[in-house]
Design a protein around this motif. Structure first.
Motif, PDB file in Angstrom:
ATOM      1  N   GLU A  26       0.032 -10.025  -9.789  1.00 33.57           N
ATOM      2  CA  GLU A  26      -0.243 -11.179  -8.792  1.00 33.57           C
ATOM      3  C   GLU A  26       0.476 -12.697  -9.403  1.00 33.57           C
ATOM      4  N   ARG A  27      -0.135 -12.502 -10.657  1.00 31.52           N
ATOM      5  CA  ARG A  27       0.328 -14.184 -11.265  1.00 31.52           C
ATOM      6  C   ARG A  27       1.808 -14.122 -11.756  1.00 31.52           C
ATOM      7  N   LEU A  28       2.578 -12.872 -11.916  1.00 32.29           N
ATOM      8  CA  LEU A  28       3.752 -13.146 -12.554  1.00 32.29           C
ATOM      9  C   LEU A  28       4.703 -12.173 -12.060  1.00 32.29           C
ATOM     10  N   PHE A  29       4.515 -10.857 -12.053  1.00 38.87           N
ATOM     11  CA  PHE A  29       5.465  -9.708 -11.695  1.00 38.87           C
ATOM     12  C   PHE A  29       6.061  -9.665 -10.402  1.00 38.87           C
ATOM     13  N   SER A  30       5.197  -9.938  -9.570  1.00 39.26           N
ATOM     14  CA  SER A  30       5.433  -9.940  -7.926  1.00 39.26           C
ATOM     15  C   SER A  30       6.107 -11.215  -7.755  1.00 39.26           C
ATOM     16  N   ARG A  31       5.988 -12.064  -8.630  1.00 39.06           N
ATOM     17  CA  ARG A  31       6.840 -13.559  -8.342  1.00 39.06           C
ATOM     18  C   ARG A  31       8.215 -13.673  -8.889  1.00 39.06           C
ATOM     19  N   VAL A  32       8.469 -12.697 -10.203  1.00 37.91           N
ATOM     20  CA  VAL A  32       9.647 -12.983 -10.865  1.00 37.91           C
ATOM     21  C   VAL A  32      10.503 -11.715 -10.854  1.00 37.91           C
ATOM     22  N   GLN A  33       9.861 -10.702 -10.438  1.00 38.27           N
ATOM     23  CA  GLN A  33      10.635  -9.392 -10.141  1.00 38.27           C
ATOM     24  C   GLN A  33      11.255  -8.833 -11.343  1.00 38.27           C
ATOM     25  N   PRO A  34      10.650  -8.550 -12.493  1.00 40.43           N
ATOM     26  CA  PRO A  34      11.175  -7.974 -13.646  1.00 40.43           C
ATOM     27  C   PRO A  34      11.926  -6.616 -13.293  1.00 40.43           C
ATOM     28  N   GLY A  35      12.842  -6.396 -13.743  1.00 37.51           N
ATOM     29  CA  GLY A  35      13.753  -5.070 -13.625  1.00 37.51           C
ATOM     30  C   GLY A  35      12.920  -3.845 -13.895  1.00 37.51           C
ATOM     31  N   ARG A  36      12.009  -3.788 -14.858  1.00 34.90           N
ATOM     32  CA  ARG A  36      11.007  -2.679 -14.967  1.00 34.90           C
ATOM     33  C   ARG A  36       9.581  -3.095 -15.430  1.00 34.90           C
ATOM     34  N   VAL A  37       8.788  -2.600 -14.762  1.00 31.62           N
ATOM     35  CA  VAL A  37       7.253  -2.821 -15.234  1.00 31.62           C
ATOM     36  C   VAL A  37       6.480  -1.743 -15.487  1.00 31.62           C
ATOM     37  N   GLU A  38       6.054  -1.617 -16.667  1.00 32.71           N
ATOM     38  CA  GLU A  38       5.017  -0.568 -17.154  1.00 32.71           C
ATOM     39  C   GLU A  38       3.708  -0.767 -17.335  1.00 32.71           C
ATOM     40  N   LEU A  39       2.841  -0.412 -16.445  1.00 32.55           N
ATOM     41  CA  LEU A  39       1.451  -0.823 -16.558  1.00 32.55           C
ATOM     42  C   LEU A  39       0.597   0.418 -16.876  1.00 32.55           C
ATOM     43  N   LEU A  40      -0.462   0.089 -17.829  1.00 34.77           N
ATOM     44  CA  LEU A  40      -1.378   1.111 -18.438  1.00 34.77           C
ATOM     45  C   LEU A  40      -2.286   1.305 -17.199  1.00 34.77           C
ATOM     46  N   ASP A  41      -2.660   2.505 -17.061  1.00 35.89           N
ATOM     47  CA  ASP A  41      -3.543   3.276 -15.913  1.00 35.89           C
ATOM     48  C   ASP A  41      -4.739   3.806 -16.545  1.00 35.89           C
ATOM     49  N   GLY A  42      -5.953   2.895 -16.560  1.00 33.61           N
ATOM     50  CA  GLY A  42      -7.381   3.531 -16.964  1.00 33.61           C
ATOM     51  C   GLY A  42      -7.838   4.405 -16.247  1.00 33.61           C
ATOM     52  N   LEU A  43      -7.070   5.148 -15.085  1.00 33.99           N
ATOM     53  CA  LEU A  43      -7.679   6.044 -14.268  1.00 33.99           C
ATOM     54  C   LEU A  43      -7.274   7.516 -14.789  1.00 33.99           C
ATOM     55  N   HIS A  44      -6.438   7.536 -15.587  1.00 29.17           N
ATOM     56  CA  HIS A  44      -5.496   8.840 -15.884  1.00 29.17           C
ATOM     57  C   HIS A  44      -6.325   9.428 -17.120  1.00 29.17           C
ATOM     58  N   ASP A  45      -6.134  10.601 -17.465  1.00 25.49           N
ATOM     59  CA  ASP A  45      -6.559  11.120 -18.730  1.00 25.49           C
ATOM     60  C   ASP A  45      -6.240  10.141 -19.963  1.00 25.49           C
ATOM     61  N   VAL A  46      -7.539   9.969 -20.581  1.00 26.49           N
ATOM     62  CA  VAL A  46      -7.283   8.816 -21.600  1.00 26.49           C
ATOM     63  C   VAL A  46      -6.130   9.188 -22.833  1.00 26.49           C
ATOM     64  N   ASP A  47      -6.198  10.421 -23.380  1.00 26.61           N
ATOM     65  CA  ASP A  47      -5.532  10.709 -24.447  1.00 26.61           C
ATOM     66  C   ASP A  47      -3.904  10.956 -23.916  1.00 26.61           C
ATOM     67  N   GLN A  48      -3.830  11.494 -22.794  1.00 22.13           N
ATOM     68  CA  GLN A  48      -2.598  11.384 -22.148  1.00 22.13           C
ATOM     69  C   GLN A  48      -1.893  10.103 -22.024  1.00 22.13           C
ATOM     70  N   GLU A  49      -2.570   9.127 -21.427  1.00 21.30           N
ATOM     71  CA  GLU A  49      -2.317   7.873 -21.140  1.00 21.30           C
ATOM     72  C   GLU A  49      -1.915   7.098 -22.139  1.00 21.30           C
ATOM     73  N   CYS A  50      -2.618   7.123 -23.544  1.00 18.04           N
ATOM     74  CA  CYS A  50      -2.373   6.727 -24.516  1.00 18.04           C
ATOM     75  C   CYS A  50      -0.850   6.896 -25.395  1.00 18.04           C
ATOM     76  N   ARG A  51      -0.807   8.576 -25.124  1.00 18.61           N
ATOM     77  CA  ARG A  51       0.396   8.870 -25.493  1.00 18.61           C
ATOM     78  C   ARG A  51       1.605   8.566 -24.752  1.00 18.61           C
ATOM     79  N   ARG A  52       1.493   8.563 -23.557  1.00 24.68           N
ATOM     80  CA  ARG A  52       2.648   8.100 -22.686  1.00 24.68           C
ATOM     81  C   ARG A  52       3.046   6.505 -22.874  1.00 24.68           C
TER      82      ARG A  52
END
Length: 260
Positions: A105-131
């Protein structure tokens, strides 16, 4: 004012390797930080044809920086790959307090980076940390924009869990009560019981591996932590003390935080 129309700092000095710039208020601080980050980003984009990789903090202390970055001209955001540095575990997708949502809301939707990679706290924790760790390691991180918590944390590396020699890139942590109380003090949650007890965070070595760090620390609530970060012995008692060892680091702060 200087040639960019930004007020000159009240004080500029070095603390070990860290360049510290103190401004009269957080508006001036954020505007100056945005000019500095924007200038560095334009230079990196000019000097290389590859994507520029940036890690962003999600916190109210960064509001003025992001407002300024949105106004910066001449940045080809399509060539920017954006990461963020922490996220609550188990917080619903729709929760307004999710850090990925804040940055979108504050930045990415306004400047539109070519690639945005977000952490997901709803996925399996170990898998998300590795990913996420795999993506961070895929190429150098050029810029890290971060703050300092009221307990001296950087990202969610609170004193009880911070490790300057951490072998992990991303890890799950239990949040210190002082850290959770800050989320209430910042107005992000109405009650301490509403603040999640755990989160994913980039580790201290991951943050310190960024080629250039910009640290933005406003407000009277940060004075104790900032004083410790600048003057206490380097230790995990105040994780932010490690920042003084980075060879390419600039801090922007204000009168209230610095105690000027």
């Amino acid at each position: 004012m200087n040639i960019n129309g930004i007020m000159k700092p009240l004080k500029t000095h070095f603390v070990e390797r860290m360049s510290v710039h103190v401004y009269d208020d957080r508006g001036q601080m954020g505007a100056a930080a945005a000019v500095a980050v924007g200038a560095r980003l334009r230079q990196l984009l000019q000097d290389s044809e590859r994507q520029v990789r940036i890690v962003f903090a999600a916190a109210p202390s960064q509001n003025e920086l992001y407002e300024g970055l949105v106004r910066e001209q001449g940045i080809d955001w399509s060539r920017v790959c954006a990461f963020h540095m922490d996220e609550y575990i188990g917080l619903a997708d729709t929760a307004p307090q999710r850090f990925g949502r804040y940055l979108t809301e504050r930045l990415f939707s306004r400047v539109q980076p070519g690639r945005v990679e977000l952490l997901d706290g709803l996925h399996d924790v170990d898998q998300e940390c590795r990913r996420y760790g795999d993506m961070l390691r895929a190429a150098p991180i050029d810029i890290v924009c971060l703050g300092i918590g009221e307990n001296g944390h950087i990202a969610f590396n609170d004193p009880p869990v911070a490790d300057f020699e951490d072998l992990l890139d991303v890890k799950a942590v239990k949040l210190d009560e002082a850290c959770r109380r800050q989320q209430v003090n910042d107005g992000c949650f109405s009650r301490l019981d509403d603040v999640p007890a755990s989160a994913l965070t980039l580790t201290v070595p991951t943050l310190m591996a960024g080629r250039e760090l910009f640290v933005i620390v406003p407000g009277a609530s940060k004075r104790s932590a900032l004083t410790a970060a600048l003057h206490d012995p380097i230790s995990t008692a105040c994780p932010a003390t490690i920042l003084r060892t980075h060879p390419g680091i600039t801090m922007f702060t204000d009168r209230e935080a610095y105690g000027l």
